[in-house]
Design a protein around this motif. Structure first.
Motif, PDB file in Angstrom:
ATOM      1  N   VAL A  39      53.775  77.199  71.122  1.00 25.34           N
ATOM      2  CA  VAL A  39      54.678  76.189  70.572  1.00 25.34           C
ATOM      3  C   VAL A  39      54.074  75.660  69.280  1.00 25.34           C
ATOM      4  N   ASN A  40      54.773  75.877  68.162  1.00 21.16           N
ATOM      5  CA  ASN A  40      54.340  75.333  66.877  1.00 21.16           C
ATOM      6  C   ASN A  40      55.126  74.061  66.596  1.00 21.16           C
ATOM      7  N   ALA A  41      54.414  72.950  66.439  1.00 22.45           N
ATOM      8  CA  ALA A  41      55.061  71.656  66.213  1.00 22.45           C
ATOM      9  C   ALA A  41      54.723  71.154  64.813  1.00 22.45           C
ATOM     10  N   PHE A  42      55.747  70.671  64.102  1.00 21.26           N
ATOM     11  CA  PHE A  42      55.536  70.153  62.755  1.00 21.26           C
ATOM     12  C   PHE A  42      56.242  68.822  62.586  1.00 21.26           C
ATOM     13  N   GLY A  43      55.524  67.889  61.989  1.00 21.12           N
ATOM     14  CA  GLY A  43      56.123  66.636  61.547  1.00 21.12           C
ATOM     15  C   GLY A  43      55.279  66.089  60.417  1.00 21.12           C
ATOM     16  N   SER A  44      55.910  65.393  59.485  1.00 18.07           N
ATOM     17  CA  SER A  44      55.164  64.750  58.408  1.00 18.07           C
ATOM     18  C   SER A  44      55.447  63.257  58.464  1.00 18.07           C
ATOM     19  N   GLY A  45      54.593  62.470  57.806  1.00 18.66           N
ATOM     20  CA  GLY A  45      54.743  61.032  57.903  1.00 18.66           C
ATOM     21  C   GLY A  45      54.543  60.578  59.344  1.00 18.66           C
ATOM     22  N   HIS A  46      55.352  59.614  59.783  1.00 13.17           N
ATOM     23  CA  HIS A  46      55.223  59.127  61.156  1.00 13.17           C
ATOM     24  C   HIS A  46      55.581  60.194  62.184  1.00 13.17           C
ATOM     25  N   SER A  47      56.366  61.181  61.790  1.00 12.37           N
ATOM     26  CA  SER A  47      56.749  62.235  62.732  1.00 12.37           C
ATOM     27  C   SER A  47      55.581  63.126  63.124  1.00 12.37           C
ATOM     28  N   GLU A  48      54.492  63.067  62.362  1.00  9.43           N
ATOM     29  CA  GLU A  48      53.322  63.842  62.759  1.00  9.43           C
ATOM     30  C   GLU A  48      52.778  63.366  64.105  1.00  9.43           C
ATOM     31  N   ALA A  49      53.007  62.095  64.419  1.00 12.87           N
ATOM     32  CA  ALA A  49      52.563  61.575  65.714  1.00 12.87           C
ATOM     33  C   ALA A  49      53.239  62.311  66.859  1.00 12.87           C
ATOM     34  N   ILE A  50      54.478  62.750  66.651  1.00 13.42           N
ATOM     35  CA  ILE A  50      55.192  63.465  67.703  1.00 13.42           C
ATOM     36  C   ILE A  50      54.664  64.880  67.839  1.00 13.42           C
TER      37      ILE A  50
END
Length: 244
Positions: A39-50
Motif C-alpha cells: 500500500v503506497n500512501a501519499f499526502g502533503s501538508g496536513h494530509s501527510e499525517a493520514i
C-alpha cells in the motif's frame, strides 16, 4: 454545540455513510496484498499525517510505503530549499515523487487530500491510474466540489479514484462559527484518520477470514516489538520506506 460533540457526531456519520466504500477500498488493499503488493500512501501538508496512519503504524500493515514531497530531498538529492509551501501545487513534482518510489505493478495507492485540487496530488493520481494501479482517495467531497482545480487538466482527485472515501469535512474544514464571521476547529484530519483506520482494519479482518496471517506491526515500545517488526520488514526489503 461543543467541538467534541460535533466531531463525534461527524465521525459517526462518516463511519456509517462510507461503510460500503470502506469495504470496497479494503477489497482493493486485500487484492494487492495477496498478490504480494504493498500500500503506497501519499499526502502533503496536513494530509501527510493520514499517510503516516497507513504506513508504519503500530497495529497497521507492514507492507506499506509513505510517499511525501520530502522524498525529493531524502532520495532525490534535491536541496531542502525546494520544500516550500507552494510545492504541493506544482504538477511536475508528482512524476519525480513517483519515479523515486519503489513501486511494483501489483501495488495499490491511497492518496489523501481534503481539497483534492492541488497540482501534485491530481497529477500523481493521473500517473497512478495511467500505470494501472488501483487508486483510493480520501478527500472532502463538499470542499472539493466547491473548488476550482489547480491542475491544468481541470480534474480533481475524486475524478480519478476507483474508490472515494469522503471525510465529511465542510468547505473550509472548520466547524465552529466565530461571532461576526469566520470559523475555527478543523475536522478533516480526524475523520480522514478514522477512514484510514477503518479501511486498514477491514482489510485485516478480510485476510483473517481468508485464513491468512496479516503482516501487522507491533508497537516498538512493547517487549519484542522491534524484533517482530524487523522480521516482517525483511520480507519487503527495498520496497517499503519509513523516511524521516
Amino acid at each position: 454545540m461543543s467541538y467534541a460533540t460535533q466531531v463525534l457526531e461527524l465521525a459517526r456519520e462518516v463511519a456509517e455513510s462510507q461503510r460500503d466504500r470502506i469495504r470496497q477500498a479494503a477489497d482493493l488493499v486485500v487484492a494487492s496484498l495477496r498478490a504480494d503488493g504493498i500500500v503506497n500512501a501519499f499526502g502533503s501538508g496536513h494530509s501527510e499525517a493520514i499517510a503516516m496512519e497507513i504506513a508504519g503504524r503500530a497495529g497497521g500493515l507492514v507492507p506499506s510505503n509513505r510517499l511525501t514531497p520530502r522524498d525529493l530531498v531524502l532520495y532525490g538529492g534535491q536541496p531542502p530549499s525546494v520544500l516550500t509551501p507552494e510545492l504541493e501545487r506544482d504538477p511536475a513534482v508528482a512524476q519525480r515523487i513517483f519515479d523515486l518510489a519503489p513501486v511494483q505493478p501489483q501495488d495499490v495507492f491511497v492518496l489523501i487530500s481534503s481539497s483534492g485540487v492541488n497540482g501534485v496530488v491530481v497529477e500523481l493520481a493521473g500517473i497512478v491510474k495511467d500505470r494501472g494501479h488501483p487508486l483510493i482517495a480520501i478527500t472532502s467531497v463538499k470542499h472539493s466540489t466547491r473548488m476550482t482545480s489547480r491542475h491544468p487538466s481541470g480534474r480533481k482527485l475524486l475524478d480519478l479514484a476507483d474508490v472515494v472515501l469522503d471525510n465529511g469535512a465542510p468547505y473550509g474544514d472548520a466547524i465552529l462559527e466565530l461571532p461576526g464571521g469566520g470559523s475555527y476547529g478543523a475536522v478533516s484530519t480526524i475523520t480522514s484518520a478514522l477512514l484510514a483506520q477503518l479501511m486498514v482494519t477491514e482489510a485485516i479482518e478480510q485476510l483473517v477470514a481468508l485464513g491468512e496471517t496479516p503482516p501487522i506491526y507491533l508497537s516498538a515500545n512493547v517487549a519484542g516489538g522491534d524484533e517482530h517488526n524487523k522480521a516482517l520488514e525483511n520480507r519487503y526489503a527495498g520496497r517499503i520506506r519509513r523516511g524521516a
